[in-house]
Design an enzyme around this catalytic site. Structure first.
Site, PDB file in Angstrom:
ATOM      1  N   GLY A 232     -52.806 -14.059  23.910  1.00  0.00           N
ATOM      2  CA  GLY A 232     -51.394 -13.716  23.788  1.00  0.00           C
ATOM      3  C   GLY A 232     -51.052 -12.247  23.890  1.00  0.00           C
ATOM      4  N   PRO A 269     -58.327 -13.921  25.020  1.00  0.00           N
ATOM      5  CA  PRO A 269     -57.366 -13.211  25.866  1.00  0.00           C
ATOM      6  C   PRO A 269     -57.438 -13.694  27.309  1.00  0.00           C
ATOM      7  CG  PRO A 269     -59.306 -11.861  25.521  1.00  0.00           C
ATOM      8  CD  PRO A 269     -59.513 -13.107  24.704  1.00  0.00           C
ATOM      9  N   ARG A 271     -54.257 -12.978  29.965  1.00  0.00           N
ATOM     10  CA  ARG A 271     -53.449 -11.965  30.640  1.00  0.00           C
ATOM     11  C   ARG A 271     -53.947 -10.542  30.397  1.00  0.00           C
ATOM     12  NH1 ARG A 271     -48.128 -13.103  31.796  1.00  0.00           N
ATOM     13  NH2 ARG A 271     -48.111 -14.722  30.200  1.00  0.00           N
ATOM     14  N   ARG A 307     -44.193 -16.214  38.986  1.00  0.00           N
ATOM     15  CA  ARG A 307     -43.655 -15.692  37.730  1.00  0.00           C
ATOM     16  C   ARG A 307     -42.190 -15.253  37.802  1.00  0.00           C
ATOM     17  NH1 ARG A 307     -45.209 -11.867  35.230  1.00  0.00           N
ATOM     18  NH2 ARG A 307     -45.038 -12.752  33.162  1.00  0.00           N
ATOM     19  N   CYS A 337     -37.655 -21.771  51.200  1.00  0.00           N
ATOM     20  CA  CYS A 337     -36.271 -22.230  51.300  1.00  0.00           C
ATOM     21  C   CYS A 337     -35.647 -22.545  49.947  1.00  0.00           C
ATOM     22  CB  CYS A 337     -36.218 -23.446  52.219  1.00  0.00           C
ATOM     23  SG  CYS A 337     -36.904 -23.041  53.821  1.00  0.00           S
ATOM     24  N   GLU A 338     -35.585 -21.530  49.091  1.00  0.00           N
ATOM     25  CA  GLU A 338     -34.913 -21.636  47.797  1.00  0.00           C
ATOM     26  C   GLU A 338     -34.405 -20.257  47.439  1.00  0.00           C
ATOM     27  OE1 GLU A 338     -36.379 -23.350  44.330  1.00  0.00           O
ATOM     28  OE2 GLU A 338     -37.539 -24.900  45.364  1.00  0.00           O
TER      29      GLU A 338
HETATM   30  C1  LIG Z   1     -53.029 -19.679  27.625  1.00  0.00           C
HETATM   31  C2  LIG Z   1     -53.903 -19.623  26.435  1.00  0.00           C
HETATM   32  C3  LIG Z   1     -54.571 -18.457  26.097  1.00  0.00           C
HETATM   33  C4  LIG Z   1     -54.393 -17.165  26.865  1.00  0.00           C
HETATM   34  O1  LIG Z   1     -53.143 -16.623  26.710  1.00  0.00           O
HETATM   35  P1  LIG Z   1     -52.845 -15.143  27.254  1.00  0.00           P
HETATM   36  O2  LIG Z   1     -51.459 -14.891  26.886  1.00  0.00           O
HETATM   37  O3  LIG Z   1     -53.065 -15.171  28.716  1.00  0.00           O
HETATM   38  O4  LIG Z   1     -53.793 -14.234  26.553  1.00  0.00           O
HETATM   39  C5  LIG Z   1     -55.442 -18.473  25.030  1.00  0.00           C
HETATM   40  N1  LIG Z   1     -55.621 -19.598  24.304  1.00  0.00           N
HETATM   41  C6  LIG Z   1     -54.986 -20.747  24.580  1.00  0.00           C
HETATM   42  C7  LIG Z   1     -55.243 -21.953  23.758  1.00  0.00           C
HETATM   43  C8  LIG Z   1     -54.110 -20.805  25.650  1.00  0.00           C
HETATM   44  O5  LIG Z   1     -53.466 -21.942  25.928  1.00  0.00           O
END
Ligand SMILES: *Cc1c(COP(=O)(O)O)cnc(C)c1O
Length: 415
Positions: A232, A269, A271, A307, A337-338
């Site tokens: 996250g 992690p 992202r 995204r 085409c959107e």
């Molecule tokens: C998607 C996810 C992550 C990774 O989330 P990021 O925001 O990319 O770090 C970690 N754990 C679980 C269970 C997820 O579904």
């Protein structure tokens, strides 16, 4: 680093070898993120499990494996990718709200380290499959800590109304009923409250709720082997606006919450490790003067990078012109085409012409992994860069590959 280069590779030169659009990922940038995170946590017994869904390319996973990073998987396909990339099953955790019987069986056979369970039904299913295989599965319960991660609603996962995890009350019952599940060794807690989180407070809240529950369980005689704090961590998509949490602050919050914990802390992690390491390299197909605005029509589209269309996400767009040009506003769009196929509206950019090379920044996570064949556009090539060299880690999909599983009706069956 000179303008127009990434990880020592001149993107103009690269674009003469490879047709645009394509994804390019900097190995050095990924390595640096892993190193920063590991350094922030170095006095703790931790395991970093990369969330494969952020970027499942086996070249990227192989790089992670070499750095001692494990995998957080959510499907059989991701399990197979992680194994193909030589990530040890002992470093794999299996998350996700809808694991099937088949997926659980395959993961158990492969010897994955831990199952992050999200419902009582899944616990019963794991018990059944483990019993059949004559093994004891290691598992953690995914807690829904009911905190607001203050991120985009589509990527918020830790509120009571979300589909993920179980309440602490329910988790308490699981530990109390452990004897009913002799083939499941429930010895871990897990939470993941959302993605692209830029404030420490929601993490702290979730960590504190987990820590309180850990202490309660300990007092009740349940020894925990692992606490998985999920992923996250947010990244900077928009310089000057997004202020990510420092890895050291995040690590301090973990340290504070779990002071005295003797097990292992797991991080997932996705992202954070790859987003800023990747770019989407694209060319201007044409500049179209609309009735009210000027459109920059790129050869990349929403099917390649979803995204902006899906989350209204901002991505920096950087023309790789060698000479200065006056700024002007553009709506930057793809050929799909959107109207949703828009990367940016009214973006101030140096004037562009057909054939100009651009990069879309922050495309290393949830870019290629979420791409599709919409409008029958083939999946893009992916390239790993490393200090002046490049290696193609996915070839551009051919038309024949795109339709390989389709066929004209061979026979009509009565159902
Ligand atoms: C998607 C996810 C992550 C990774 O989330 P990021 O925001 O990319 O770090 C970690 N754990 C679980 C269970 C997820 O579904």
């Amino acid at each position: 680093m000179p303008f127009g280069t990434l990880d020592g590779v001149d993107l103009h030169a690269l674009a003469t070898h490879l047709p645009t659009p394509f994804y390019a990922y900097s190995s050095s940038a990924i390595r640096e993120r892993v190193t920063v995170l590991q350094a922030a946590l170095k006095d703790l017994d931790t395991r970093v499990c990369f969330a494969v869904k952020a970027n499942p390319n086996i070249g990227v996973l192989h790089l992670m494996a070499g750095l001692g990073v494990g995998a957080d998987i959510v499907s059989l396909g991701e399990l197979r990718r992680a194994l193909r990339a030589r990530i040890s099953p002992a470093r794999i955790v299996f998350s996700g709200v809808g694991k099937s019987d088949e997926e659980i069986a395959a993961a158990l056979s492969a010897g994955v380290w831990k199952f992050n369970l999200e419902s009582a039904d899944e616990l019963a299913l794991l018990q059944g499959v483990a019993h059949r295989q004559g093994v004891v599965a290691r598992a953690a319960v995914r807690i829904n800590p009911d905190v607001d991660a203050r991120t985009h609603a589509k990527i918020s996962t830790g509120k009571a109304e979300n589909k993920f995890g179980v309440s602490i009350e329910e988790a308490r019952d699981w530990f109390g009923d452990a004897a009913k599940y002799p083939n499941v060794h429930l010895d871990g807690l897990h939470a993941h409250i959302g993605s692209q989180i830029l404030e420490l407070a929601p993490f702290e809240q979730a960590l504190q709720r987990m820590a309180a529950f850990w202490r309660e369980l300990e007092q009740a005689g349940h020894q925990l082997d692992s606490i998985d704090v999920g992923g996250g961590l947010g990244v900077c998509y928009r310089p000057g606006e997004d202020a990510p949490i420092a890895a050291t602050d995040y690590a301090d919050a973990i340290r504070r919450a779990f002071d005295g914990f003797r097990g292992r802390i797991v991080l997932e992690p996705g992202r954070y490790l790859v987003a800023e390491a990747g770019v989407l390299v694209t060319r201007v197909l044409r500049v179209k003067r609309g009735q009210e605005r000027e459109f920059l029509v790129l050869d990349a589209a929403m099917n390649d990078l979803q995204r902006p269309a899906l989350y209204d996400a901002w991505h920096d767009i950087v023309p790789l012109h060698s000479e200065p040009r006056p700024l002007q506003p553009y709506d930057v769009v793809g050929p799909v085409c959107e109207t949703g196929d828009t990367f940016a509206r009214g973006r101030q950019l140096p004037r562009c012409e057909a054939g100009d090379l651009l990069l879309i920044a922050g495309a290393g996570a949830y870019g290629a992994s979420m791409s599709s064949n919409y409008n029958s556009r083939p999946l893009l090539a992916e390239v790993l860069l490393d200090q002046g060299r490049y290696a193609i880690v996915r070839r551009r999909q051919s038309f024949e590959q795109m339709i390989a599983t389709e066929q004209l009706p061979q026979a009509w069956h009565a159902a």
